[in-house]
Every structure is written in C-alpha cells, then in structure tokens.
Design a protein around this motif. Structure first.
Motif, PDB file in Angstrom:
ATOM      1  N   GLY A 207      -5.385  15.067  -1.120  1.00 59.05           N
ATOM      2  CA  GLY A 207      -6.735  15.493  -0.769  1.00 59.05           C
ATOM      3  C   GLY A 207      -7.451  14.504   0.134  1.00 59.05           C
ATOM      4  O   GLY A 207      -7.034  13.360   0.294  1.00 59.05           O
ATOM      5  N   PHE A 208      -8.519  14.972   0.738  1.00 62.13           N
ATOM      6  CA  PHE A 208      -9.403  14.135   1.556  1.00 62.13           C
ATOM      7  C   PHE A 208      -8.758  13.687   2.857  1.00 62.13           C
ATOM      8  O   PHE A 208      -9.117  12.680   3.446  1.00 62.13           O
ATOM      9  N   GLY A 209      -7.766  14.454   3.312  1.00 61.57           N
ATOM     10  CA  GLY A 209      -7.146  14.134   4.605  1.00 61.57           C
ATOM     11  C   GLY A 209      -6.009  13.146   4.478  1.00 61.57           C
ATOM     12  O   GLY A 209      -5.829  12.483   3.463  1.00 61.57           O
ATOM     13  N   THR A 210      -5.237  13.033   5.554  1.00 62.38           N
ATOM     14  CA  THR A 210      -4.077  12.143   5.535  1.00 62.38           C
ATOM     15  C   THR A 210      -4.489  10.677   5.547  1.00 62.38           C
ATOM     16  O   THR A 210      -5.497  10.303   6.153  1.00 62.38           O
ATOM     17  N   ASP A 211      -3.696   9.845   4.851  1.00 61.43           N
ATOM     18  CA  ASP A 211      -3.905   8.398   4.926  1.00 61.43           C
ATOM     19  C   ASP A 211      -2.827   7.746   5.795  1.00 61.43           C
ATOM     20  O   ASP A 211      -2.669   6.537   5.814  1.00 61.43           O
ATOM     21  N   ARG A 212      -2.082   8.580   6.514  1.00 64.76           N
ATOM     22  CA  ARG A 212      -1.064   8.075   7.439  1.00 64.76           C
ATOM     23  C   ARG A 212      -1.711   7.768   8.793  1.00 64.76           C
ATOM     24  O   ARG A 212      -2.629   8.472   9.230  1.00 64.76           O
TER      25      ARG A 212
ATOM     26  N   ASN B 293       0.836  -1.198   0.000  1.00 66.49           N
ATOM     27  CA  ASN B 293       0.000   0.000   0.000  1.00 66.49           C
ATOM     28  C   ASN B 293       0.873   1.251   0.000  1.00 66.49           C
ATOM     29  O   ASN B 293       2.098   1.175   0.044  1.00 66.49           O
ATOM     30  N   ASN B 294       0.242   2.419  -0.021  1.00 62.92           N
ATOM     31  CA  ASN B 294       0.963   3.679  -0.196  1.00 62.92           C
ATOM     32  C   ASN B 294       1.950   3.982   0.919  1.00 62.92           C
ATOM     33  O   ASN B 294       2.914   4.721   0.716  1.00 62.92           O
ATOM     34  N   ARG B 295       1.714   3.460   2.120  1.00 64.38           N
ATOM     35  CA  ARG B 295       2.551   3.802   3.276  1.00 64.38           C
ATOM     36  C   ARG B 295       3.375   2.626   3.779  1.00 64.38           C
ATOM     37  O   ARG B 295       3.941   2.681   4.856  1.00 64.38           O
ATOM     38  N   GLU B 296       3.447   1.552   3.013  1.00 63.34           N
ATOM     39  CA  GLU B 296       3.958   0.293   3.544  1.00 63.34           C
ATOM     40  C   GLU B 296       5.434   0.042   3.259  1.00 63.34           C
ATOM     41  O   GLU B 296       6.119  -0.614   4.038  1.00 63.34           O
ATOM     42  N   GLU B 297       5.945   0.541   2.151  1.00 65.94           N
ATOM     43  CA  GLU B 297       7.275   0.136   1.711  1.00 65.94           C
ATOM     44  C   GLU B 297       8.401   0.798   2.514  1.00 65.94           C
ATOM     45  O   GLU B 297       8.222   1.857   3.094  1.00 65.94           O
ATOM     46  N   LEU B 298       9.546   0.157   2.492  1.00 73.25           N
ATOM     47  CA  LEU B 298      10.783   0.701   3.036  1.00 73.25           C
ATOM     48  C   LEU B 298      11.868   0.539   1.976  1.00 73.25           C
ATOM     49  O   LEU B 298      11.800  -0.384   1.160  1.00 73.25           O
ATOM     50  N   PRO B 299      12.872   1.410   1.924  1.00 68.27           N
ATOM     51  CA  PRO B 299      13.086   2.509   2.864  1.00 68.27           C
ATOM     52  C   PRO B 299      12.201   3.739   2.626  1.00 68.27           C
ATOM     53  O   PRO B 299      12.009   4.536   3.525  1.00 68.27           O
TER      54      PRO B 299
END
Length: 515
Positions: free
Chosen positions: A89-94, A62-68
């Motif tokens: 847009g539409f607020g943070t997905d973090r 997903n958008n926040r999953e990868e490293l580094p």
C-alpha cells in the motif's frame, strides 16, 4: 575434594571456566591473534561476526537492499505461497529511476476475456505456447502445462523432504520438476512431470567407467513414464566451466544407489563431457538420445563466448537437427555452491547472456524451432514479462521455489546446516518440513505467479505472455536516457510465437505430456 567442589558457587564455576578459556587463548592456541591478544573478549568479536548476516538481514538492511533477494521479494513469495495478502500500500518504495528498473507499457484498453475463456474457468491456466520436440518430430512431444517450473536442483544438494515437497507441489500446480544432475531419486517420483537432467558425472545413467550409459537411460525412461524430456547440462550460472567433487564422506548408501557411484570414494564431475568433445559430436549425442528415448532433448548453459553457439546454429541449419530446447542460466549464480571468483565474475548475467544468444539464433532463422527457457531470478511476474518479451517461452525457478517451501536465505547451503531443512542432509533439520503442507505452498506460489502474470498480460492488451513484444517493455539504461525499449536496448526483435488462443493450448494433445 568433593566437599570443596560442592561448595563452589555457580558464579565461581563461571569464573573458573573463563579462566580456563583465557589460559587456553594465551598459552595454547596459535590460530587467532585477536583471541590471543584479547583473551575471552576476543571470542565476542568472532561470535558477533558469525551472526552478522542475520543481524543485517533482519535489523539493518532496508526492504530493497539485500542480495540476492531483498526482503520485499522474499515477503511476496512467502505471502503468495501461503495465500496471504501479497499487496503493498501507499505506492511503491522501489527507486523507479534506478538502473535496470523494468516498466511494462500497458494498453489504453486491456484485453477482455470472452465468455467461456479458459482463464475465466481457471485464472491460473497458463501453459507454454510452444511444444518441445515438435520441429524435430520427436516421438513424444511435450508442451509444458505451466510457464513456471522448478529448476535443476539435485537430491543431495536439497534434502529428501524438500525434493518430495517440490515434486508433490508441481503435480498440484501442473508444472514440471527438473531433477538436477544428481539423478532421479524416489523423492522425484510423487506424480509430478519430470525433466531428467544430466551433467558431466552422468549420475543415474553412469557407466562403471564414469561415462554415459545409453542402456541405463533407456531403462530409466521406460520405467518412469513421468519423465517428459531430457536436459544435458553444459554449464551452470553458479560455476560455468568448472567441475566438482562429491566427497566420499557425503556419499550415503542411498545417494550411491541413486547416482550410480561407489561408497567410500570421492566422485569427480569434470568440467567436460566424456560423451562428446565438440559441437558436432554434441548434436549427434542429442539426436541419439532422442531416437533412443523418443523424448525432446535440450541443453542448459550459462552464456559467455558465442563462437561455439554460432557453430551449433550452423550445424542445426545444415542438418535440421539439434536441441529441442535451450535453458539459459544467468551468471548471477544459483543454488550450487561455488568459489566467489566464479559466482561473481564468470559468464554473463541473464539479460545480457540471453539477449546475445537469442539474437544469434533469431538472425539464423532458428528461434521458432527452439523452446527457450529462462533460469535466473525470474520468479516474479514483472521480470517474467520482461523475459517473455525478450523471447523466453518458460521460466525455471530454483531459489524462489526453495523459499516457497520455507528457505529463509540463510546463505549457508554449502555447510549442510540449513536451518529450514531445505538444503541439508541432516535428518533432524529436515524433519521440520511437512511435505504435504509445503507442496501446497509451492503450488500456491506457482498459481499466484501465473495469475498475476496473466493479469499483467491482459493489462498490456494481450491474451498470452508469448505475445509480448520487445517494445512493450522499457528498461532504465542510464542517467542520460533513463527509459529505453528492450528492442533498442538489446538490438533485436523477438520472433513472433505462433499463437491462436488459450483454448487452442488447452485442447493440445501434448499439453503436460498427455500423449
């Protein structure tokens, strides 16, 4: 025979090829059990495994999953470099309740720019608030004209066109370019300010015996006035305390001339410096270089044990000498190829290492005389705000700079097969890089970064990021006390950086090394 072969259909040739592969798998190859037990089909497994990282990167994670660096971080850099829309847009997905999430405490009334303020003229003007070499009265003090700069990456590690793009880019952005330990190459010489970096191999200033040559360094500085400071590498985040070998096969005539090594022989970079063997000798080495060149001299290191750092602080107090700046690298690793045991486990992550080191120097009353440079995934405005609140005065970026000129995080830098041409010596692969275009993208990334960091700074009620206090930033610690100010997390208060105004910085004689 020719007639027989010419009558075989295309699918017949396919069957023959598969039969040959099958026979080879069963009767001849002994390396792979899977392809022996499952001839032909077993190769599909190895092929799918080889493209697994790409499949996960583009279709699974997903958008926040990868490293580094996750997809959102990479997309922000790409959009910023191309001057595209980098908003969301539409607020943070973090997950803002996640461990180590950073919160910046905004002021009720933001800082208001007065008329004729430098940032009304240039929204990206953001120089360092400190001057390198000012305390030690070096002959050529240097105030970096940008608080974000290109970190140490060598020619040889990166391609010629990548280095050229970075150097032209820092010129456009008013930043500096750290050479990395591979020496000063022609590709570092396109007009950008340069910090000359040397490691234990002393490449570019190397004597015949492999040691350090002061004469070569003096000549290098005299012939290249765009060198504004010198950095001595003690260790790096990717592999602290470990040397390296440059295989003979990788040493071209050009690399041999730049690094001062012989063609056809492996070149060893040992873990230790030969020019000094203890802390007091290191301080003497730094002072000798500063006297001979007139330039500010600093050190770079990943942080672990603090006993020798305390010894350094005591010597600095006693002798009023020592490094003009300290670059703190994080144990998260960087562009340097390293064994996983080192990259994953040796030295502290940046926030822990920097806070330990800064607290030590602050408690000794030394933090005002040193320019602290943060170097570890700090190429994002919010992370940089946190770094400034902790005591950093500049940030150096490596992988973020690479991404701004086209790196796609393929994570095969060590194979010489970088698909974007950034981390390879393949002429074919690097021919896809247009230095004119890529330099503009690096410059735009830096300018966007500075603009957004300035806006965050104003939102917090300040004029310059150096004014951030530890209490201005909160960080999630654990489930029982989710939000905790930096000063309570890392147990110190940063030293107040002397700052009059942005106009004062703009009028500085040493800005960008002009004098």
């Amino acid at each position: 025979m020719f007639d027989f072969l010419s009558n075989i259909t295309w699918w017949g040739w396919v069957l023959i090829a598969l039969a040959v592969v099958g026979l080879r798998d069963v009767f001849f190859q002994k390396s792979h059990t899977i392809s022996h037990n499952y001839p032909i089909v077993g190769h599909l497994r190895y092929w799918l495994e080889s493209i697994g990282p790409e499949m996960r990167q583009y279709f699974v994670a997903n958008n926040r999953e990868e490293l580094p660096f996750n997809r959102i971080e990479r997309s922000w850099i790409y959009a910023s470099a191309k001057k595209e829309n980098n908003y969301e847009g539409f607020g943070t997905d973090r997950d803002i309740y996640a461990h180590q999430h950073v919160f910046i405490n905004n002021a009720m009334i933001p800082y208001k720019l007065p008329e004729n303020h430098p940032n009304k003229i240039d929204k990206t003007f953001l120089p360092c608030a400190k001057v390198m070499g000012e305390f030690n009265k070096r002959k050529k003090p240097f105030r970096p004209a940008s608080i974000i700069n290109v970190s140490a990456m060598s020619f040889g590690s990166l391609s010629a066109k990548a280095i050229e793009s970075l150097n032209k880019g820092v010129k456009l952005a008013g930043a500096y370019h750290n050479t990395g330990e591979g020496g000063l190459s022609p590709y570092h010489s396109h007009g950008g300010d340069v910090i000359f970096h040397m490691g234990t191999g002393y490449f570019g200033v190397r004597a015949k015996d492999g040691g350090f040559s002061m004469d070569k360094l003096i000549k290098l500085v005299e012939e290249n006035p765009f060198i504004k400071a010198i950095e001595v590498k003690l260790s790096q985040g990717a592999k602290p305390g470990k040397g390296g070998v440059l295989p003979a096969a990788k040493i071209t005539k050009e690399i041999a001339e730049i690094r001062g090594v012989e063609i056809g022989k492996d070149v060893l970079s040992p873990p230790n410096h030969s020019a000094f063997s203890n802390v007091s000798e290191m301080v003497y080495f730094i002072e000798e270089i500063a006297k001979a060149t007139g330039l500010p001299v600093g050190i770079k290191a990943a942080i672990g044990k603090l006993d020798q750092w305390e010894e350094l602080a005591d010597i600095m107090l006693k002798t009023n000498s020592g490094p003009d700046f300290i670059t703190v690298d994080g144990g998260e690793g960087g562009t340097g190829a390293a064994p996983p045991s080192f990259a994953d486990h040796v030295s502290l992550p940046w926030v822990y290492g920097f806070s330990d080191l800064y607290r030590l120097f602050k408690n000794k009353g030394l933090s005002e005389r040193i320019v602290f440079i943060g170097s570890s995934k700090l190429g994002f405005p919010a992370k940089a705000a946190m770094a400034f609140a902790m005591g950093a005065d500049c940030v150096n970026v490596a992988r973020e700079a690479m991404m701004s000129i086209g790196c796609i995080q393929a994570q095969i830098c060590h194979t010489n097969c970088c698909p974007s041409g950034v981390a390879t010596q393949s002429k074919w692969l690097q021919n896809g890089i247009d230095p004119t275009l890529k330099s503009e993208r690096l410059a735009q990334y830096f300018k966007t970064f500075r603009k957004e960091l300035i806006e965050i700074t104003h939102a917090a009620g300040y004029e310059h990021p150096c004014q951030f206090k530890m209490s201005d930033i909160e960080i999630n610690v654990d489930d029982h006390n989710l939000s905790k100010e930096l000063n309570r997390t890392y147990m110190y208060e940063k030293t107040v950086v002397p700052f009059k105004s942005m106009q004062n910085l703009k009028d500085c004689l040493y800005l960008g090394g002009k004098n």
